[in-house]
Design a protein around this motif. Structure first.
Motif, PDB file in Angstrom:
ATOM      1  N   ALA A 168      -4.033   9.105   5.575  1.00  0.00           N
ATOM      2  CA  ALA A 168      -3.532   7.924   4.877  1.00  0.00           C
ATOM      3  C   ALA A 168      -4.561   6.796   4.875  1.00  0.00           C
ATOM      4  CB  ALA A 168      -2.232   7.442   5.527  1.00  0.00           C
ATOM      5  N   SER A 169      -5.521   6.860   5.762  1.00  0.00           N
ATOM      6  CA  SER A 169      -6.524   5.805   5.881  1.00  0.00           C
ATOM      7  C   SER A 169      -7.663   5.988   4.891  1.00  0.00           C
ATOM      8  CB  SER A 169      -7.091   5.798   7.306  1.00  0.00           C
ATOM      9  OG  SER A 169      -8.193   4.915   7.388  1.00  0.00           O
ATOM     10  N   ASP A 170      -8.240   4.880   4.460  1.00  0.00           N
ATOM     11  CA  ASP A 170      -9.434   4.927   3.620  1.00  0.00           C
ATOM     12  C   ASP A 170     -10.664   5.317   4.429  1.00  0.00           C
ATOM     13  OD1 ASP A 170      -7.981   4.157   1.407  1.00  0.00           O
ATOM     14  OD2 ASP A 170      -8.345   2.014   1.749  1.00  0.00           O
ATOM     15  N   SER A 196      -1.329  11.905   9.009  1.00  0.00           N
ATOM     16  CA  SER A 196      -1.288  10.450   9.160  1.00  0.00           C
ATOM     17  C   SER A 196      -2.678   9.845   9.047  1.00  0.00           C
ATOM     18  CB  SER A 196      -0.666  10.073  10.505  1.00  0.00           C
ATOM     19  OG  SER A 196       0.659  10.532  10.575  1.00  0.00           O
ATOM     20  N   LEU A 221       3.723   6.236   1.975  1.00  0.00           N
ATOM     21  CA  LEU A 221       4.369   7.505   1.641  1.00  0.00           C
ATOM     22  C   LEU A 221       3.787   8.671   2.428  1.00  0.00           C
ATOM     23  CD1 LEU A 221       4.771   7.047  -2.208  1.00  0.00           C
ATOM     24  CD2 LEU A 221       6.526   6.819  -0.438  1.00  0.00           C
ATOM     25  N   VAL A 222       2.474   8.669   2.652  1.00  0.00           N
ATOM     26  CA  VAL A 222       1.847   9.756   3.416  1.00  0.00           C
ATOM     27  C   VAL A 222       2.366   9.758   4.856  1.00  0.00           C
ATOM     28  CG1 VAL A 222      -0.347  10.556   4.385  1.00  0.00           C
ATOM     29  CG2 VAL A 222      -0.213   9.926   1.987  1.00  0.00           C
ATOM     30  N   ALA A 251       0.860  -1.187   0.000  1.00  0.00           N
ATOM     31  CA  ALA A 251       0.000   0.000   0.000  1.00  0.00           C
ATOM     32  C   ALA A 251       0.894   1.235   0.000  1.00  0.00           C
ATOM     33  CB  ALA A 251      -0.910  -0.023   1.221  1.00  0.00           C
ATOM     34  N   TRP A 252       1.269   1.680  -1.196  1.00  0.00           N
ATOM     35  CA  TRP A 252       2.236   2.756  -1.336  1.00  0.00           C
ATOM     36  C   TRP A 252       1.728   4.089  -0.823  1.00  0.00           C
ATOM     37  CZ3 TRP A 252       7.082   1.753  -1.871  1.00  0.00           C
ATOM     38  CH2 TRP A 252       7.480   0.581  -2.496  1.00  0.00           C
ATOM     39  N   ARG A 253       0.472   4.437  -1.113  1.00  0.00           N
ATOM     40  CA  ARG A 253      -0.052   5.736  -0.711  1.00  0.00           C
ATOM     41  C   ARG A 253       0.004   5.935   0.803  1.00  0.00           C
ATOM     42  NH1 ARG A 253      -4.739   7.495   1.175  1.00  0.00           N
ATOM     43  NH2 ARG A 253      -5.256   9.683   0.910  1.00  0.00           N
ATOM     44  N   PRO A 254      -0.560   5.022   1.614  1.00  0.00           N
ATOM     45  CA  PRO A 254      -0.464   5.223   3.064  1.00  0.00           C
ATOM     46  C   PRO A 254       0.980   5.236   3.563  1.00  0.00           C
ATOM     47  CG  PRO A 254      -2.104   3.547   2.557  1.00  0.00           C
ATOM     48  CD  PRO A 254      -1.413   3.876   1.278  1.00  0.00           C
TER      49      PRO A 254
END
Length: 154
Positions: free
Chosen positions: A113-115, A110, A81-82, A76-79
């Protein structure tokens, strides 16, 4: 030897390696005693506990059967990196903007980063965690952490 859960195997191995790294690296500092612990006391103990936990997870990965081998999914690259960016930003902002501005920024970024991000929950968490951090670290432990932005006389 057959790996019965890939997720548990790799996470257990990571815990063991990080724990041993902390324990070995802490030997560079003074250990102290139980009555007066030195700077190596906490990282060594935490490293050993982390390595033990990792060993238990590794044991589970090699002994307990899991459905389909419990493969590792996509990263899960997006979370990732965020959260890394939020931590770097925290380190850069803290000396200039103080705890009362920097910590809520870290918590809000932070949380994004969660959906399952919700503003109300994130703001409530940032208020509670910022107050708790001030109570524990600044007031309780008397750590020298800038609380106010330096433009207000820090």
């Amino acid at each position: 030897m057959k790996i019965k859960s890939q997720r548990d195997f790799w996470s257990g191995l990571m815990f063991v390696l990080v724990g041993l790294t902390f324990a070995v690296a802490s030997r560079e500092y003074n250990f102290g005693s139980s009555a007066r612990p030195g700077p190596a006391y906490f990282p060594f103990g935490l490293g050993v506990l982390l390595a033990i936990l990792g060993g238990m997870v590794l044991f589970k990965a090699l002994t307990l059967e899991s459905e389909g081998g419990d493969p590792i999914g996509a990263i899960a690259w997006r979370p990732l990196l965020v959260i890394v960016a939020a931590i770097v930003l925290f380190g850069l902002m803290l000396p200039r903007f103080g705890l009362l501005i920097t910590l809520p920024v870290l918590i809000l970024l932070s949380a994004m980063a969660s959906d399952e991000f919700r503003w109300k929950d994130a703001v409530l968490n940032s208020v509670i965690l910022t107050f708790g951090s001030w109570v524990i670290f600044v007031w309780g432990l008397k750590l020298v952490i800038p609380v106010w932005p330096t433009i207000f006389g820090g």
